[in-house]
Write a protein that holds these residues in place. Structure first.
Motif, PDB file in Angstrom:
ATOM      1  N   UNK A  45       0.904  -1.204   0.071  1.00 34.08           N
ATOM      2  CA  UNK A  45       0.146   0.098  -0.155  1.00 34.08           C
ATOM      3  C   UNK A  45       0.721   1.261   0.139  1.00 34.08           C
ATOM      4  N   UNK A  46       0.109   2.427   0.173  1.00 34.99           N
ATOM      5  CA  UNK A  46       0.851   3.744   0.238  1.00 34.99           C
ATOM      6  C   UNK A  46       1.521   3.951   1.535  1.00 34.99           C
ATOM      7  N   UNK A  47       2.490   4.938   1.627  1.00 37.91           N
ATOM      8  CA  UNK A  47       3.083   5.270   2.853  1.00 37.91           C
ATOM      9  C   UNK A  47       2.764   6.659   3.376  1.00 37.91           C
ATOM     10  N   UNK A  75       4.848  11.101  -4.961  1.00 35.13           N
ATOM     11  CA  UNK A  75       4.959  11.694  -3.720  1.00 35.13           C
ATOM     12  C   UNK A  75       3.675  12.894  -3.775  1.00 35.13           C
ATOM     13  N   UNK A  76       2.932  12.842  -2.833  1.00 29.83           N
ATOM     14  CA  UNK A  76       1.763  14.086  -2.726  1.00 29.83           C
ATOM     15  C   UNK A  76       1.812  14.783  -1.532  1.00 29.83           C
ATOM     16  N   UNK A  77       1.836  16.187  -1.388  1.00 28.52           N
ATOM     17  CA  UNK A  77       1.711  16.784  -0.249  1.00 28.52           C
ATOM     18  C   UNK A  77       0.220  16.925   0.436  1.00 28.52           C
ATOM     19  N   UNK A  78       0.093  16.982   1.631  1.00 27.88           N
ATOM     20  CA  UNK A  78      -1.235  17.082   2.056  1.00 27.88           C
ATOM     21  C   UNK A  78      -1.101  18.066   3.645  1.00 27.88           C
ATOM     22  N   UNK A  79      -1.800  19.343   3.007  1.00 24.72           N
ATOM     23  CA  UNK A  79      -1.719  20.115   3.997  1.00 24.72           C
ATOM     24  C   UNK A  79      -3.053  21.257   3.567  1.00 24.72           C
ATOM     25  N   UNK A  84      -7.816  22.534  -3.015  1.00 27.92           N
ATOM     26  CA  UNK A  84      -8.446  21.406  -2.749  1.00 27.92           C
ATOM     27  C   UNK A  84      -8.363  20.290  -3.779  1.00 27.92           C
ATOM     28  N   UNK A  85      -8.218  20.700  -4.935  1.00 29.74           N
ATOM     29  CA  UNK A  85      -7.776  19.758  -6.123  1.00 29.74           C
ATOM     30  C   UNK A  85      -6.739  18.740  -5.719  1.00 29.74           C
ATOM     31  N   UNK A  86      -5.712  19.531  -5.289  1.00 31.04           N
ATOM     32  CA  UNK A  86      -4.473  18.918  -4.954  1.00 31.04           C
ATOM     33  C   UNK A  86      -4.558  17.960  -3.704  1.00 31.04           C
ATOM     34  N   UNK A  87      -5.377  18.377  -2.706  1.00 33.36           N
ATOM     35  CA  UNK A  87      -5.839  17.515  -1.673  1.00 33.36           C
ATOM     36  C   UNK A  87      -6.108  16.334  -2.104  1.00 33.36           C
ATOM     37  N   UNK A  88      -7.372  16.398  -2.893  1.00 30.60           N
ATOM     38  CA  UNK A  88      -7.817  15.007  -3.496  1.00 30.60           C
ATOM     39  C   UNK A  88      -7.310  14.046  -4.199  1.00 30.60           C
ATOM     40  N   UNK A  89      -6.210  14.278  -4.443  1.00 31.29           N
ATOM     41  CA  UNK A  89      -5.173  13.693  -5.280  1.00 31.29           C
ATOM     42  C   UNK A  89      -4.860  12.362  -4.599  1.00 31.29           C
ATOM     43  N   UNK A  90      -4.576  12.665  -3.141  1.00 30.16           N
ATOM     44  CA  UNK A  90      -4.001  11.427  -2.293  1.00 30.16           C
ATOM     45  C   UNK A  90      -5.189  10.311  -2.219  1.00 30.16           C
ATOM     46  N   UNK A  91      -6.309  10.531  -2.707  1.00 29.10           N
ATOM     47  CA  UNK A  91      -7.290   9.562  -2.479  1.00 29.10           C
ATOM     48  C   UNK A  91      -7.491   8.770  -4.069  1.00 29.10           C
ATOM     49  N   UNK A  97       2.185  -0.494 -10.007  1.00 30.60           N
ATOM     50  CA  UNK A  97       3.605  -0.610  -9.799  1.00 30.60           C
ATOM     51  C   UNK A  97       4.224   0.606  -9.196  1.00 30.60           C
ATOM     52  N   UNK A  98       3.217   1.674  -8.814  1.00 26.80           N
ATOM     53  CA  UNK A  98       3.740   2.937  -8.398  1.00 26.80           C
ATOM     54  C   UNK A  98       3.223   2.881  -6.902  1.00 26.80           C
ATOM     55  N   UNK A  99       3.971   3.303  -5.958  1.00 25.72           N
ATOM     56  CA  UNK A  99       3.759   3.379  -4.441  1.00 25.72           C
ATOM     57  C   UNK A  99       3.481   4.954  -4.151  1.00 25.72           C
ATOM     58  N   UNK A 100       2.252   5.122  -3.527  1.00 20.04           N
ATOM     59  CA  UNK A 100       2.064   6.201  -3.304  1.00 20.04           C
ATOM     60  C   UNK A 100       2.626   6.872  -1.724  1.00 20.04           C
ATOM     61  N   UNK A 101       3.287   8.217  -1.673  1.00 19.41           N
ATOM     62  CA  UNK A 101       3.800   8.526  -0.614  1.00 19.41           C
ATOM     63  C   UNK A 101       2.896  10.041  -0.073  1.00 19.41           C
ATOM     64  N   UNK A 102       2.429   9.956   0.838  1.00 21.23           N
ATOM     65  CA  UNK A 102       1.657  11.223   1.247  1.00 21.23           C
ATOM     66  C   UNK A 102       2.355  11.828   2.556  1.00 21.23           C
ATOM     67  N   UNK A 103       2.697  13.054   2.175  1.00 21.10           N
ATOM     68  CA  UNK A 103       3.477  13.682   3.286  1.00 21.10           C
ATOM     69  C   UNK A 103       2.611  14.781   3.968  1.00 21.10           C
TER      70      UNK A 103
END
Length: 103
Positions: A45-47, A75-79, A84-91, A97-103
């Motif tokens: 899963x993601x990190x 790699x996605x920032x969340x703050x 809002x559009x960028x925040x929704x990307x974490x979902x 083959x790509x692993x998601x990292x949420x900061x």
């Protein structure tokens, strides 16, 4: 409750200006990168990395973007300061083959 609030305030004040050990986070991610992509038929899963504020998120984002292969990690920032559009990307589910990292 007042004592508890004062204690929490003191703890938060102590962390101001603390520089987090970003190289240790990079080393941990390097170990995770070397893991098999699947374990027991399940894809890794993601990190999620918790950081105290935008400055730390931004610093780590810049570092990780330079050192991690973009084809293997997203790699996605969340703050609250980002759109809002960028925040929704974490979902969104990353490509195979790509692993998601949420900061």
């Amino acid at each position: 409750r007042k004592d508890e609030g004062l204690f929490l305030h003191d703890v938060l004040q102590q962390t101001k200006g603390v520089l987090y050990d970003l190289p240790i986070i990079e080393a941990l991610l390097d170990v995770l990168q070397q893991e098999p992509k699947e374990v027991n038929g399940r894809t890794n899963g993601g990190i999620l990395i918790f950081l105290p504020g935008w400055d730390d998120i931004d610093r780590l984002l810049k570092r990780l973007t330079k050192v991690l292969p973009s084809g293997q990690f997203r790699i996605l920032p969340l703050h609250s300061q980002i759109r809002l559009e960028q925040q929704k990307e974490v979902f969104q589910v990353p490509p195979q083959g790509v692993r998601k990292i949420v900061l």
